[in-house]
Scaffold this motif. Sequence first.
Motif, PDB file in Angstrom:
ATOM      1  N   HIS A  32      -7.165   7.081  14.468  1.00  0.00           N
ATOM      2  CA  HIS A  32      -7.559   6.089  15.483  1.00  0.00           C
ATOM      3  C   HIS A  32      -7.771   6.662  16.863  1.00  0.00           C
ATOM      4  N   PRO A  36     -11.850  10.075  16.229  1.00  0.00           N
ATOM      5  CA  PRO A  36     -12.994   9.335  16.796  1.00  0.00           C
ATOM      6  C   PRO A  36     -13.373   9.808  18.198  1.00  0.00           C
ATOM      7  N   PHE A  37     -12.413  10.316  18.975  1.00  0.00           N
ATOM      8  CA  PHE A  37     -12.674  10.522  20.411  1.00  0.00           C
ATOM      9  C   PHE A  37     -12.644  11.978  20.875  1.00  0.00           C
ATOM     10  N   ARG A  42     -13.249  16.558  15.783  1.00  0.00           N
ATOM     11  CA  ARG A  42     -14.181  15.930  14.830  1.00  0.00           C
ATOM     12  C   ARG A  42     -14.988  17.033  14.142  1.00  0.00           C
ATOM     13  N   PRO A  86     -13.512   8.127  24.561  1.00  0.00           N
ATOM     14  CA  PRO A  86     -14.126   7.125  23.698  1.00  0.00           C
ATOM     15  C   PRO A  86     -15.438   6.602  24.269  1.00  0.00           C
ATOM     16  N   GLN A  90     -17.561   2.602  20.177  1.00  0.00           N
ATOM     17  CA  GLN A  90     -16.462   2.891  19.247  1.00  0.00           C
ATOM     18  C   GLN A  90     -15.265   2.004  19.562  1.00  0.00           C
ATOM     19  N   LEU A  91     -15.041   1.810  20.861  1.00  0.00           N
ATOM     20  CA  LEU A  91     -13.872   1.061  21.277  1.00  0.00           C
ATOM     21  C   LEU A  91     -13.951  -0.398  20.887  1.00  0.00           C
ATOM     22  N   ARG A  93     -14.885  -1.643  18.370  1.00  0.00           N
ATOM     23  CA  ARG A  93     -14.468  -1.845  16.985  1.00  0.00           C
ATOM     24  C   ARG A  93     -12.945  -1.823  16.850  1.00  0.00           C
ATOM     25  N   GLU A  94     -12.293  -1.362  17.890  1.00  0.00           N
ATOM     26  CA  GLU A  94     -10.835  -1.246  17.836  1.00  0.00           C
ATOM     27  C   GLU A  94     -10.178  -2.621  17.783  1.00  0.00           C
TER      28      GLU A  94
END
Length: 497
Positions: A32, A36-37, A42, A86, A90-91, A93-94
């Motif tokens: 999380h 992703p960030f 990644r 981030p 993307q955020l 969707r958190e």
Amino acid sequence: MKILSSTPAWDAAPPEVWHDWQLRRLRDYLSHRVLPFSAHYRQLFKEHDLAVQDILSLEDWANAPFTSKSDLTVPRDQQRDFVLMPAEAQLSREWSVIWNALRHGRAAAKEALEEEFRPVMLTSTTGRSSDPVPFLYTKHDLANLDITGRRLMECGRSQRDFRHVNAFPFAPHLAFWQTHHAGLGFGTFMVSTGGGKSLGTEGNINLIDRIQPDVLIGMPTFMYHLLREAVEKGKHWPNIKRVVLGGEKVAEGLRARLVNLVHELGSEKVSIISTYGFTEAKMAFPECPTESGASGFHLSPDLALIELVDPRTGSPVPAGYPGEIVFTPLDARGTVVLRYRTGDIAEGGMTWSRCPHCGRTCPRLLGPISRVSEVRELHLDKVKGTLVNFNILEHLLDDQKGVAAWQIELCKRHDDPLEVDELILHVAPEPGMNADDLEQRIHRRFAEVTEIHPNAIHLHDLPDMRERLGIGRLLKEVKLLDRRKQNNPTGSLRTRD
Ligand SMILES: [Zn+2]
């Protein structure tokens, strides 16, 4: 990260609870927050064909790639790849963001994100050889710095009504900021003097004289220097109950000397507490006060996963064995490194057994802590190189009675680059020491412990020695001065990592 409903008490939960908890937290943190960030991780996970689903145990985690100092000494735009950044999409969707927006409105959700991810501060590494590497902190990290700071205070059995003096240099370095946040996190009185650099020794002594603190916090060499000067000036500081050391490692010999100095200042009962921390961790780990010996460094298992590995193979060492300290944060934002190889060896290994001194059950790193890379090759004759472990020489000299301060200088004979290497030992003797006596004792001790001996021992007085070591001028004193390279552009120096 509010994914896990409850975090066990950092210093009271049993090891088996932590084993499961750390694995779950690591997986959550990777899925999380990091993957992703963080552009770097990644990419790295992709290159190694590694996914969070593959990490089913901490043993699996031991197969994940390391991060080393060399990964971080890259151009600035690549250093940014280690920062959790981030993208808005993307955020959104958190789950937590949506929840926040529903409950408190969009503005509140945006504010929470700013606090979690926007860098507001940095500290940097203090490499002697390489460029400093910046580590960014967000408000989330500062809150954690408060937490680890409070733990330093609790572990050191400080009290809220104690007065504290923070004598670390004002600098973008962890030691100063961790101490500052220890005062804030614990909610106690603390004066930061900036150490010798800003107020001078005299200024520090005068300030301490007025405040009459219970706790002194600073670099070991500066604390020693300060207390010595205070004794010489006939100061009376009867309140001192703790001397807390950080920023560099502490020799056993030094503790005893500090205790004696504090006694001379009129305080009967004092504990010398050492801490272990490094820029990449964004936190420091404390010892607790003991009657004798060192308790080991109390780790925060909720904030960091620490492994010990064989420095040659990188494989985990069995429980209780010495190994290189490898660090993974479990709740950091800003700059994040995973499985970071510190280059530090915990000689006593890591233990999960209850601390015999304070009863805490958090894991502890048992010292002394030495550097991996301090094995250097010396060409003492024309025949072959000799590998010398400078950690051993360091322990030897720190514990040598009669030695107040020392420096090892490596150079070429007659400053001739083609000549053999020489080891010159610079020593400031304790007052009242017979010089010939001391030289003989040092030669004898070298012969007992190593196969090398100093080509010469030069004696200095303390002010001269402090100048050589750069005390008050440099953040880390230069205990091993290698002058061979500057005389020898091709460089016969080789370090073995
Ligand atoms: Zn303890």
